[in-house]
Motif scaffolding. Structure first.
Motif, mmCIF file in Angstrom:
data_model
loop_
_atom_site.group_PDB
_atom_site.id
_atom_site.type_symbol
_atom_site.label_atom_id
_atom_site.label_comp_id
_atom_site.label_asym_id
_atom_site.label_seq_id
_atom_site.Cartn_x
_atom_site.Cartn_y
_atom_site.Cartn_z
ATOM 1 N N ASN A 344 0.803 -1.220 0.000
ATOM 2 C CA ASN A 344 0.000 0.000 0.000
ATOM 3 C C ASN A 344 0.837 1.272 0.000
ATOM 4 O OD1 ASN A 344 -2.676 -0.802 -0.265
ATOM 5 N ND2 ASN A 344 -2.846 -1.324 1.910
ATOM 6 N N SER A 345 2.078 1.200 -0.389
ATOM 7 C CA SER A 345 2.901 2.414 -0.465
ATOM 8 C C SER A 345 3.688 2.400 -1.759
ATOM 9 C CB SER A 345 3.851 2.503 0.726
ATOM 10 O OG SER A 345 4.789 1.438 0.705
ATOM 11 N N GLU A 346 3.907 3.612 -2.290
ATOM 12 C CA GLU A 346 4.667 3.786 -3.520
ATOM 13 C C GLU A 346 5.413 5.117 -3.445
ATOM 14 O OE1 GLU A 346 5.268 1.917 -6.238
ATOM 15 O OE2 GLU A 346 4.180 0.250 -5.283
ATOM 16 N N ILE A 347 6.365 5.305 -4.309
ATOM 17 C CA ILE A 347 7.121 6.556 -4.388
ATOM 18 C C ILE A 347 6.435 7.467 -5.399
ATOM 19 C CG2 ILE A 347 9.333 7.606 -4.982
ATOM 20 C CD1 ILE A 347 10.674 5.021 -4.113
ATOM 21 N N PHE A 348 6.024 8.658 -4.957
ATOM 22 C CA PHE A 348 5.324 9.630 -5.796
ATOM 23 C C PHE A 348 6.276 10.770 -6.154
ATOM 24 C CE2 PHE A 348 1.973 7.387 -3.663
ATOM 25 C CZ PHE A 348 0.915 7.355 -4.562
ATOM 26 N N ASP A 349 6.437 11.016 -7.425
ATOM 27 C CA ASP A 349 7.245 12.140 -7.900
ATOM 28 C C ASP A 349 6.316 13.340 -8.070
ATOM 29 O OD1 ASP A 349 8.976 13.906 -9.003
ATOM 30 O OD2 ASP A 349 9.345 12.777 -10.849
ATOM 31 N N LEU A 350 6.212 14.149 -7.015
ATOM 32 C CA LEU A 350 5.259 15.260 -7.038
ATOM 33 C C LEU A 350 5.604 16.272 -8.119
ATOM 34 C CD1 LEU A 350 4.737 15.808 -3.201
ATOM 35 C CD2 LEU A 350 3.381 14.429 -4.776
ATOM 36 N N ASN A 351 6.890 16.429 -8.405
ATOM 37 C CA ASN A 351 7.271 17.402 -9.435
ATOM 38 C C ASN A 351 6.662 17.056 -10.793
ATOM 39 O OD1 ASN A 351 8.806 18.935 -7.694
ATOM 40 N ND2 ASN A 351 10.722 17.889 -8.166
ATOM 41 N N SER A 352 6.323 15.791 -10.990
ATOM 42 C CA SER A 352 5.809 15.380 -12.283
ATOM 43 C C SER A 352 4.421 15.937 -12.570
ATOM 44 C CB SER A 352 5.772 13.845 -12.385
ATOM 45 O OG SER A 352 4.828 13.306 -11.464
ATOM 46 N N ILE A 353 3.741 16.440 -11.532
ATOM 47 C CA ILE A 353 2.390 16.972 -11.772
ATOM 48 C C ILE A 353 2.374 18.487 -11.696
ATOM 49 C CG2 ILE A 353 1.276 14.881 -10.930
ATOM 50 C CD1 ILE A 353 0.612 16.463 -8.365
ATOM 51 N N ASP A 354 3.561 19.132 -11.636
ATOM 52 C CA ASP A 354 3.598 20.594 -11.602
ATOM 53 C C ASP A 354 2.834 21.197 -12.774
ATOM 54 O OD1 ASP A 354 5.125 20.375 -9.366
ATOM 55 O OD2 ASP A 354 6.966 21.207 -10.223
ATOM 56 N N ASP A 355 3.089 20.676 -13.972
ATOM 57 C CA ASP A 355 2.472 21.264 -15.166
ATOM 58 C C ASP A 355 0.959 21.145 -15.125
ATOM 59 O OD1 ASP A 355 4.937 21.946 -16.101
ATOM 60 O OD2 ASP A 355 5.130 20.226 -17.462
ATOM 61 N N SER A 356 0.445 19.992 -14.704
ATOM 62 C CA SER A 356 -1.013 19.839 -14.666
ATOM 63 C C SER A 356 -1.620 20.714 -13.574
ATOM 64 C CB SER A 356 -1.383 18.364 -14.451
ATOM 65 O OG SER A 356 -0.876 17.880 -13.216
ATOM 66 N N ALA A 357 -0.885 20.913 -12.465
ATOM 67 C CA ALA A 357 -1.382 21.798 -11.404
ATOM 68 C C ALA A 357 -1.466 23.225 -11.915
ATOM 69 C CB ALA A 357 -0.473 21.707 -10.185
ATOM 70 N N ILE A 358 -0.426 23.671 -12.625
ATOM 71 C CA ILE A 358 -0.420 25.032 -13.174
ATOM 72 C C ILE A 358 -1.493 25.169 -14.246
ATOM 73 C CG2 ILE A 358 0.959 26.657 -14.524
ATOM 74 C CD1 ILE A 358 3.432 25.534 -13.058
ATOM 75 N N ALA A 359 -1.663 24.126 -15.046
ATOM 76 C CA ALA A 359 -2.664 24.179 -16.117
ATOM 77 C C ALA A 359 -4.068 24.359 -15.568
ATOM 78 C CB ALA A 359 -2.585 22.913 -16.969
ATOM 79 N N SER A 360 -4.312 23.924 -14.339
ATOM 80 C CA SER A 360 -5.652 24.085 -13.754
ATOM 81 C C SER A 360 -5.994 25.543 -13.517
ATOM 82 C CB SER A 360 -5.743 23.301 -12.438
ATOM 83 O OG SER A 360 -4.903 23.882 -11.446
ATOM 84 N N LEU A 361 -4.970 26.422 -13.513
ATOM 85 C CA LEU A 361 -5.204 27.863 -13.311
ATOM 86 C C LEU A 361 -5.213 28.625 -14.619
ATOM 87 C CD1 LEU A 361 -2.870 28.495 -10.241
ATOM 88 C CD2 LEU A 361 -5.332 28.110 -10.236
ATOM 89 N N GLY A 362 -4.903 27.947 -15.725
ATOM 90 C CA GLY A 362 -4.813 28.651 -16.994
ATOM 91 C C GLY A 362 -3.388 29.122 -17.229
ATOM 92 N N ILE A 363 -3.264 30.087 -18.121
ATOM 93 C CA ILE A 363 -1.938 30.602 -18.477
ATOM 94 C C ILE A 363 -1.404 31.465 -17.341
ATOM 95 C CG2 ILE A 363 -0.658 32.019 -20.130
ATOM 96 C CD1 ILE A 363 -2.749 31.264 -22.227
ATOM 97 N N GLY A 364 -0.137 31.252 -16.984
ATOM 98 C CA GLY A 364 0.472 32.054 -15.927
ATOM 99 C C GLY A 364 1.831 31.528 -15.560
ATOM 100 N N ASN A 365 2.577 32.333 -14.830
ATOM 101 C CA ASN A 365 3.923 31.977 -14.390
ATOM 102 C C ASN A 365 3.857 31.623 -12.907
ATOM 103 O OD1 ASN A 365 6.669 31.713 -14.005
ATOM 104 N ND2 ASN A 365 7.063 33.919 -13.997
#
Length: 818
Positions: A344-365
């Motif tokens: 029930n445990s795995e290694i999660f690379d949180l950095n891999s979802i940075d782009d999708s997290a930013i995309a949820s807000l639209g265009i921006g820096n």
């Protein structure tokens, strides 16, 4: 040239006409319009009005100032250098002072006083020049400036023709592409290109804007000036967009702020200004100040009205304001991994979802950070270093997204989920029996094993693959049904949970077993060789096929009355040593030979004959036609009759006898030609093989002869007088024979008639006259008796009718009644 159409230039306007009618458009008062330097000294008009005409020039119209003849810059195409103007056409000293240059000549200026109702004045322009040639921009440039200062001020002029964001004057030396081998590019973002095709100048800049911050209601003086430098060659020109010299208001760039509110400042510094504000096109009636505080995102517009002599000057501008005052947004999509080791445990690379997290807000820096608690996220403390191992399942992670441009921070959550891999059962080997062609290859429907593998879990999907790599990647699934290549194969199985995407793999063995192989060169039969006239007999089935299966080991043999029962192994015949046929004379049963090791079986038909000789001999009565004498005596060829009897019997002999006693005693055998004088004549037949004997009788029957009587020649009428016509044979049949049982055919030759070959069709046309034909008369029956005779047909020409002109007949009408 890029375009074959030039702008049109009209140099007949005065400087005052150009400024008042083609540069200024309301909200600005102009006066004292003069031109102290221009090409008039050389009899040239060096300024004028231009229109785009059919070209692709960026401005629809406007005014131009040049260092040569204004009309040379457009109108007709001129590929020669523009070198108008003489040394006698002098400089502009204000231009030299403002730019710190000297030796200018061929100067053209237009200057005027103006009062603006706004604190900002601007207009659009393009610089074009013949100096955009070769390496000239590296070393030379003509002088050009828009000079402005307060009227009657002792202050120096300020040049507002500058490269955007700098204090660098605009000219060919400060804006150009790289000139390889001579100089680097200079502000080439503002260089539009060479030979653009809508003017006669070698190159030009992009559209630039000159602007100046001034005090409203104060008189200013502006000078528009351009001049050659050092020599009079390679002219330049400045094109100013028509009606673009206008006061304006600068609301600043569009706003993207994380604040709850924003102040828009539209102050012109003019106490006479009246302000009206709009939100998304709707008037805000209570907002009349020069500033507006906005608390909602939207498009805001200001309309500023200023009374100016007899007109009401209106200045408009808009701005888009986005207030990012949202602190929380919807949770991000779950971050799901498959449990590779069942803990029930795995290694999660949180950095891999940075782009999708930013995309949820639209265009921006944005910058993204992850935290174990919301408090840590708010305080930006104890951020999680990626990658991380979850400590619970599921686990909620708090996410902050910081706008790097305005500092706004948005908070959300992310759920980490570890999904189970599918729980499957390794499938049992699939063993099947080879099909009708024994080649180790047959059809497998692998989907029949899906339920076993998934244990009936409908959430799981199963595919089959040739390699482990394909199974892991989910590629090249084997279409179903599948035909194997080798008798024993291993395939790879991929089982995936379509909802979670988690999968596992295993293998499955395919085995094709060979059924017992029998050498059946001819159809299998058992001949009971029953000597009675019964249609039924007892058969020892096992003994009857012993020669076929004696060499086989580890087999189980059963007999069945239907092929389906034999295929399924059901309803086997119980008493195989004493089986009585259920179909008279001949019956087909089916033998199943099954391997006790694999369960694979071979099924073949077995034909049971009560007496094979009886079933396959031809024991028909024999007919012969009597000869023309009709004496009822004929010879029968017993050799030919015997050959026909055993036609379908191998290794069989046939004997003929006049009585049963002789047949049983096997004496007085009849052979060769046998004369029959009393029809029908019964003779006794004995057919023998090494294994069997069959006795019966046949009848020899003499059929009466068919006899045709000779006939006289037959006259047949022609339809004209040429002697040839189509003959209707049915019309002469009764003349040939009155016997209704006789069928008649007509032939061109006696041989054809005797062989019954190529009969003539009804309506056949004679080929000679008279015509000899042969008629064949047949009485259909077992003997097919016939007779052939010749006939002669005479074709009689039709009578000839002679026509000639007859005299008219005249009759007098005695009583005049017509």
């Amino acid at each position: 040239m890029v375009n074959s159409q030039n702008i049109s230039v009209n140099s007949s306007f005065t400087a005052q006409e150009l400024i008042e009618n083609h540069l200024i458009e309301g909200c600005v008062e102009v006066s004292n319009i003069t031109s102290s330097a221009n090409g008039g000294i050389n009899n040239l008009n060096s300024f004028g009005y231009f229109e785009r005409d059919l070209s692709n020039f960026p401005f629809e119209n406007g005014i131009m100032l040049s260092t040569g003849d204004a009309q040379s810059g457009g109108n007709t195409i001129n590929n020669n250098p523009l070198n108008d103007g003489e040394m006698s056409w002098g400089p502009d000293l204000d231009l030299e002072t403002a730019l710190g240059i000297s030796n200018t000549l061929n100067a053209t200026n237009i200057e005027f006083d103006f009062i603006s109702s706004s604190n900002l004045i601007q207009f659009n322009y393009i610089l074009a020049s013949e100096e955009y040639f070769g390496n000239f921009p590296c070393d030379y440039s003509d002088g050009f400036a828009f000079l402005i200062k307060k009227k009657d001020s002792e202050d120096p002029y300020t040049n507002i023709a500058l490269i955007p964001g700098t204090t660098i004057p605009v000219n060919t030396n400060t804006i150009h592409d790289e000139i390889v081998g001579f100089c680097d590019a200079a502000n080439n973002t503002y260089f539009d290109g060479y030979s653009m095709g809508d003017t006669n100048y070698n190159g030009r800049t992009t559209v630039l804007t000159a602007s100046a911050t001034i005090s409203p209601n104060i008189q200013y003086h502006i000078k528009l000036v351009i001049a050659d430098q050092t020599d009079e060659n390679y002219d330049s020109a400045v094109f100013i967009q028509g009606n673009s010299f206008n006061p304006t208001v600068d609301l600043g760039p569009d706003v993207n702020s994380c604040e709850d509110s924003h102040i828009i400042d539209a102050d012109l510094g003019n106490p006479l200004a009246i302000y009206a504000w709009y939100q998304n096109g709707s008037l805000l009636p209570l907002e009349t100040n020069s500033t507006l505080e906005v608390i909602e995102s939207g498009t805001y517009s200001v309309e500023i009205s200023i009374p100016l002599e007899n007109i009401n000057c209106v200045i408009e501008e808009d701005i888009v304001v986005t207030l990012n005052n949202i602190e929380n947004i919807s949770p991000l999509d779950n971050y799901e991994l498959c449990d590779t080791n069942g803990d029930n445990s795995e290694i999660f690379d949180l950095n891999s979802i940075d782009d999708s997290a930013i995309a949820s807000l639209g265009i921006g820096n944005y910058s993204v950070a992850y935290f174990n608690s919301f408090i840590d996220a708010q305080n930006n403390e104890n951020s999680i270093s990626a990658p991380m191992t979850n400590i619970s399942n599921p686990q909620i992670i708090h996410v902050s997204l910081t706008n790097n441009d305005n500092g706004c921070v948005v908070f959300t959550t992310l759920t980490l989920i570890v999904n189970d891999i599918p729980n499957i059962i390794n499938p049992s080997p699939i063993e099947v029996c080879d099909d009708g062609i024994i080649d180790g290859s047959t059809i497998f429907d692998l989907t029949n094993n899906d339920s076993e593998i998934t244990q009936g879990n409908s959430e799981l999907s199963v595919t089959y693959h040739f390699t482990e790599e394909e199974a892991n990647n989910g590629t090249n699934a084997i279409p179903q049904p599948y035909v194997n290549t080798y008798p024993s194969e291993i395939l790879f199985v991929r089982v995936i949970n379509q909802e979670t995407g988690c999968f596992t793999t295993t293998t499955i063995n395919l085995i094709v077993n060979t059924p017992p192989v029998l050498e059946l060169e001819t159809p299998a039969i058992i001949n009971a060789c029953d000597q009675s006239d019964s249609f039924y007999a007892d058969f020892d089935l096992q003994e009857g096929i012993s020669n076929l299966i004696d060499d086989l080991e580890d087999v189980l043999v059963s007999f069945h009355e239907t092929e389906l029962d034999a295929e399924t192994g059901e309803n086997a015949i119980f008493d195989t040593a004493n089986y009585e046929n259920i179909d008279p004379n001949t019956q087909i049963i089916y033998v199943r030979v099954e391997s006790t090791d694999t369960g694979c079986a071979t099924v073949f038909p077995l034909t049971l004959y009560v007496n094979f000789l009886k079933s396959h001999g031809i024991y028909n009565d024999v007919y012969e036609c009597d000869d023309i004498s009709g004496d009822g005596i004929e010879n029968f060829n017993l050799t030919a009759i015997g050959n026909n009897v055993v036609k379908h019997l191998d290794d069989a002999t046939v004997s003929f006898f006049e009585n049963e006693f002789d047949m049983n005693a096997n004496t007085n055998q009849l052979t060769g030609l046998y004369e029959v004088s009393s029809s029908p004549q019964t003779i006794f037949v004995k057919v023998e093989t090494p294994e069997c004997i069959y006795k019966t009788t046949i009848k020899l029957i003499i059929s009466p002869p068919v006899i045709l009587s000779p006939v006289d020649p037959i006259d047949y009428c022609d339809t004209n007088d040429d002697g040839f016509t189509a003959i209707d044979f049915t019309s002469i049949n009764d003349y040939i024979s009155a016997n209704v049982d006789v069928s008649l055919k007509y032939f061109i030759s006696e041989a054809n008639a005797l062989n019954n070959a190529y009969p003539l069709s009804n309506g056949w046309t004679n080929t000679s006259n008279p015509q000899t034909l042969y008629v064949r008369a047949t009485i259909d029956g077992p003997a097919t008796c016939f007779d052939v005779m010749p006939i002669t047909i005479n074709i009689i020409p039709a009578p000839t009718v002679i026509t000639h002109q007859l005299d008219d007949i005249v009759i007098c009408d005695d009583d005049q009644d017509g």
